[in-house]
Write a protein that holds these residues in place. Structure first.
Motif, mmCIF file in Angstrom:
data_model
loop_
_atom_site.group_PDB
_atom_site.id
_atom_site.type_symbol
_atom_site.label_atom_id
_atom_site.label_comp_id
_atom_site.label_asym_id
_atom_site.label_seq_id
_atom_site.Cartn_x
_atom_site.Cartn_y
_atom_site.Cartn_z
ATOM 1 N N TYR A 112 0.845 -1.208 0.000
ATOM 2 C CA TYR A 112 0.000 0.000 0.000
ATOM 3 C C TYR A 112 0.877 1.253 0.000
ATOM 4 C CZ TYR A 112 -3.590 3.327 1.566
ATOM 5 O OH TYR A 112 -4.439 4.408 1.680
ATOM 6 N N PHE A 113 1.868 1.292 0.887
ATOM 7 C CA PHE A 113 2.745 2.457 0.977
ATOM 8 C C PHE A 113 3.564 2.641 -0.302
ATOM 9 C CE2 PHE A 113 2.911 2.164 5.908
ATOM 10 C CZ PHE A 113 1.734 2.887 5.983
ATOM 11 N N LYS A 115 2.890 1.610 -3.372
ATOM 12 C CA LYS A 115 2.035 1.973 -4.507
ATOM 13 C C LYS A 115 1.707 3.456 -4.507
ATOM 14 C CE LYS A 115 -2.121 0.284 -6.878
ATOM 15 N NZ LYS A 115 -3.268 -0.662 -6.778
ATOM 16 N N ARG A 116 1.651 4.051 -3.329
ATOM 17 C CA ARG A 116 1.285 5.463 -3.207
ATOM 18 C C ARG A 116 2.492 6.340 -2.894
ATOM 19 N NH1 ARG A 116 -2.358 2.010 -2.066
ATOM 20 N NH2 ARG A 116 -4.597 2.350 -2.460
ATOM 21 N N ASP A 117 3.685 5.755 -2.974
ATOM 22 C CA ASP A 117 4.932 6.497 -2.716
ATOM 23 C C ASP A 117 4.922 7.202 -1.363
ATOM 24 O OD1 ASP A 117 6.181 5.819 -5.159
ATOM 25 O OD2 ASP A 117 5.057 7.388 -6.197
ATOM 26 N N ILE A 118 4.410 6.507 -0.350
ATOM 27 C CA ILE A 118 4.410 7.052 1.014
ATOM 28 C C ILE A 118 5.702 6.611 1.703
ATOM 29 C CG2 ILE A 118 3.227 7.082 3.246
ATOM 30 C CD1 ILE A 118 0.637 6.390 1.706
ATOM 31 N N PRO A 119 6.612 7.533 1.983
ATOM 32 C CA PRO A 119 7.928 7.155 2.530
ATOM 33 C C PRO A 119 7.920 6.866 4.031
ATOM 34 C CG PRO A 119 7.838 9.506 2.234
ATOM 35 C CD PRO A 119 6.513 8.981 1.740
ATOM 36 N N ILE A 120 7.211 5.828 4.423
ATOM 37 C CA ILE A 120 7.228 5.383 5.817
ATOM 38 C C ILE A 120 8.009 4.076 5.883
ATOM 39 C CG2 ILE A 120 5.833 4.463 7.709
ATOM 40 C CD1 ILE A 120 3.670 6.440 7.009
ATOM 41 N N THR A 121 9.010 4.047 6.716
ATOM 42 C CA THR A 121 9.817 2.847 6.897
ATOM 43 C C THR A 121 9.218 1.999 8.018
ATOM 44 O OG1 THR A 121 11.812 4.030 6.226
ATOM 45 C CG2 THR A 121 12.119 1.951 7.392
ATOM 46 N N ILE A 122 9.048 0.705 7.741
ATOM 47 C CA ILE A 122 8.456 -0.205 8.722
ATOM 48 C C ILE A 122 9.537 -1.113 9.297
ATOM 49 C CG2 ILE A 122 6.783 -2.058 9.076
ATOM 50 C CD1 ILE A 122 5.165 -0.881 6.761
ATOM 51 N N HIS A 123 9.685 -1.092 10.602
ATOM 52 C CA HIS A 123 10.615 -1.973 11.302
ATOM 53 C C HIS A 123 9.784 -3.066 11.984
ATOM 54 C CE1 HIS A 123 14.048 0.968 11.122
ATOM 55 N NE2 HIS A 123 13.030 1.801 11.015
ATOM 56 N N VAL A 124 10.088 -4.319 11.715
ATOM 57 C CA VAL A 124 9.309 -5.420 12.271
ATOM 58 C C VAL A 124 10.183 -6.279 13.182
ATOM 59 C CG1 VAL A 124 7.963 -7.494 11.760
ATOM 60 C CG2 VAL A 124 7.767 -5.488 10.281
ATOM 61 N N ASN A 276 -0.013 4.960 27.380
ATOM 62 C CA ASN A 276 0.863 5.963 27.996
ATOM 63 C C ASN A 276 1.931 6.482 27.057
ATOM 64 O OD1 ASN A 276 -0.499 5.526 30.460
ATOM 65 N ND2 ASN A 276 0.805 3.763 30.886
ATOM 66 N N SER A 277 1.674 6.414 25.747
ATOM 67 C CA SER A 277 2.659 6.916 24.798
ATOM 68 C C SER A 277 1.987 7.835 23.791
ATOM 69 C CB SER A 277 3.343 5.761 24.062
ATOM 70 O OG SER A 277 2.414 5.057 23.263
ATOM 71 N N VAL A 278 2.783 8.714 23.217
ATOM 72 C CA VAL A 278 2.281 9.630 22.194
ATOM 73 C C VAL A 278 2.504 8.997 20.832
ATOM 74 C CG1 VAL A 278 2.522 11.919 21.188
ATOM 75 C CG2 VAL A 278 2.835 11.612 23.646
ATOM 76 N N LYS A 279 1.431 8.847 20.068
ATOM 77 C CA LYS A 279 1.552 8.194 18.763
ATOM 78 C C LYS A 279 2.148 9.155 17.740
ATOM 79 C CE LYS A 279 -2.744 6.626 18.344
ATOM 80 N NZ LYS A 279 -3.325 6.765 19.703
ATOM 81 N N LYS A 280 3.132 8.666 17.001
ATOM 82 C CA LYS A 280 3.715 9.440 15.916
ATOM 83 C C LYS A 280 2.736 9.485 14.752
ATOM 84 C CE LYS A 280 7.012 6.484 15.785
ATOM 85 N NZ LYS A 280 8.235 5.708 15.481
ATOM 86 N N ALA A 281 2.954 10.458 13.853
ATOM 87 C CA ALA A 281 2.103 10.564 12.668
ATOM 88 C C ALA A 281 2.206 9.286 11.831
ATOM 89 C CB ALA A 281 2.514 11.773 11.840
ATOM 90 N N ALA A 282 3.424 8.728 11.742
ATOM 91 C CA ALA A 282 3.619 7.503 10.964
ATOM 92 C C ALA A 282 2.856 6.332 11.591
ATOM 93 C CB ALA A 282 5.105 7.174 10.868
ATOM 94 N N THR A 283 2.821 6.294 12.913
ATOM 95 C CA THR A 283 2.096 5.231 13.607
ATOM 96 C C THR A 283 0.602 5.342 13.341
ATOM 97 O OG1 THR A 283 3.772 5.186 15.367
ATOM 98 C CG2 THR A 283 1.639 4.176 15.851
ATOM 99 N N HIS A 285 -0.804 6.665 10.786
ATOM 100 C CA HIS A 285 -1.037 6.306 9.381
ATOM 101 C C HIS A 285 -1.009 4.785 9.200
ATOM 102 C CE1 HIS A 285 -0.327 7.787 5.000
ATOM 103 N NE2 HIS A 285 -1.288 6.903 5.083
ATOM 104 N N PHE A 286 -0.053 4.133 9.844
ATOM 105 C CA PHE A 286 0.051 2.677 9.750
ATOM 106 C C PHE A 286 -1.222 2.015 10.289
ATOM 107 C CE2 PHE A 286 0.916 -1.501 11.383
ATOM 108 C CZ PHE A 286 1.717 -2.089 10.416
ATOM 109 N N ILE A 287 -1.698 2.472 11.430
ATOM 110 C CA ILE A 287 -2.898 1.893 12.041
ATOM 111 C C ILE A 287 -4.101 2.059 11.108
ATOM 112 C CG2 ILE A 287 -4.551 2.150 13.939
ATOM 113 C CD1 ILE A 287 -2.171 2.889 15.742
ATOM 114 N N LYS A 288 -4.252 3.246 10.549
ATOM 115 C CA LYS A 288 -5.376 3.528 9.654
ATOM 116 C C LYS A 288 -5.346 2.600 8.437
ATOM 117 C CE LYS A 288 -7.445 7.351 7.008
ATOM 118 N NZ LYS A 288 -7.236 6.845 5.641
#
Length: 300
Positions: A112-113, A115-124, A276-283, A285-288
């Motif tokens: 998904y990322f 295909k839409r050229d969304i530069p989010i790096t996923i660490h698993v 108890n944590s602040v979600k990053k914008a990338a996080t 987006h990933f959840i959505k």
């Protein structure tokens, strides 16, 4: 509030003594002790109960420790996002999950990322439930994708997908040609079950249903990953249970997989984050995106 002194305070709490914390921080004990005392004076409170040379965290210190960890995690996220923005990056997200989720769900999100050229790096990071939850609590992971059911006040859990539980039989099994099987028909088999490291898992449901039907299954193998069990089932060593996702796994030739018709057991895939944590914008987006993908998978 002085962030450096807060870091020193948290280190003393986590290492247990001034001396151990000083070694970990690569400083000497006197300036660390002075920093802790100065921190208390700035705040106008005592954070430790002192008896001789011993220090015990008091209730005020416990509150600051919990809130302080949240604050440090937030400052790290802000710093990280600023650096990523400066470098022209959109961000990154760190996920903890099982092997099957890494083989089925994560590739769809990456696709998904891309295909839409969304530069989010996923660490698993793959691991069992206990490891993943511990890493989330210590802010080492942003998200966990788990099947276990649990109820913890510091974690937020969202059900993503419900799948029917299937039974894996050896290819030569008399029932292998059927489309479904009952648990009663399996009471004399050798069971391969998933070890539950935290909360309530698939094996707990299976064992409960066996007991309700008046028999104790002959469990000859406990494991944390399902793929090795399916490989052994294929060699005729016993039977195993797995979610429907394994029947759709590309590049893997599973043993015969039958629906468990009685009882019907559904297993849920859950998304877990820390309250108890602040979600990053990338996080965010990933959840959505993950929710959208799994909603689509659930309707097919």
């Amino acid at each position: 509030m002085n962030i450096q002194k807060l870091k020193y305070f948290i280190a003393v709490v986590e290492y247990g003594t001034i001396s151990k914390a000083a070694i970990a921080l690569n400083i000497t004990q006197p300036p660390l002790s002075a920093s802790i005392k100065s921190f208390e004076e700035e705040l106008g409170v005592d954070l430790f109960n002192r008896v001789g040379k011993r220090m015990h965290l008091n209730t005020t210190g416990e509150l600051l420790y919990e809130r302080g960890k949240e604050l440090l995690a937030s400052t790290e996220i802000i710093t990280q996002e600023i650096n990523e923005h400066h470098q022209g990056q959109r961000g990154h997200v760190t996920i903890g999950c099982s092997t099957i989720a890494n083989l089925t769900i994560i590739p769809e999100v990456v696709h998904y990322f891309n295909k839409r050229d969304i530069p989010i790096t996923i660490h698993v990071k793959e691991g069992n439930a206990a490891y993943i939850l511990d890493q989330i609590r210590h802010h080492k992971l942003d998200i966990g994708i788990l099947r276990n059911v649990f109820n913890k006040e510091d974690l937020h859990t969202t059900a993503l997908l419900s799948e029917r539980l299937l039974v894996a039989l050896p290819p030569s099994h008399p029932l292998a040609g059927n489309t479904s099987v009952t648990l009663d028909e399996l009471k004399d088999e050798k069971f391969f079950l998933q070890h539950t490291t935290f909360g309530h898992g698939i094996s707990d449901d299976i064992l409960e249903e066996c007991y309700l039907r008046g028999f104790n299954p002959n469990v000859i193998y406990w494991g944390t990953e399902t793929l090795p069990m399916l490989s052994m089932v294929k060699r005729g060593m016993g039977i195993a249970f797995c979610p429907e996702a394994f029947s759709k796994l590309e590049g893997f030739d599973p043993p015969p997989l039958l629906e468990l018709s009685d009882p019907v057991i559904n297993t849920k895939l859950n998304l877990v984050i820390s309250k108890n944590s602040v979600k990053k914008a990338a996080t965010e987006h990933f959840i959505k995106v993950t929710k959208e993908i799994l909603k689509d998978m659930d309707t097919h």
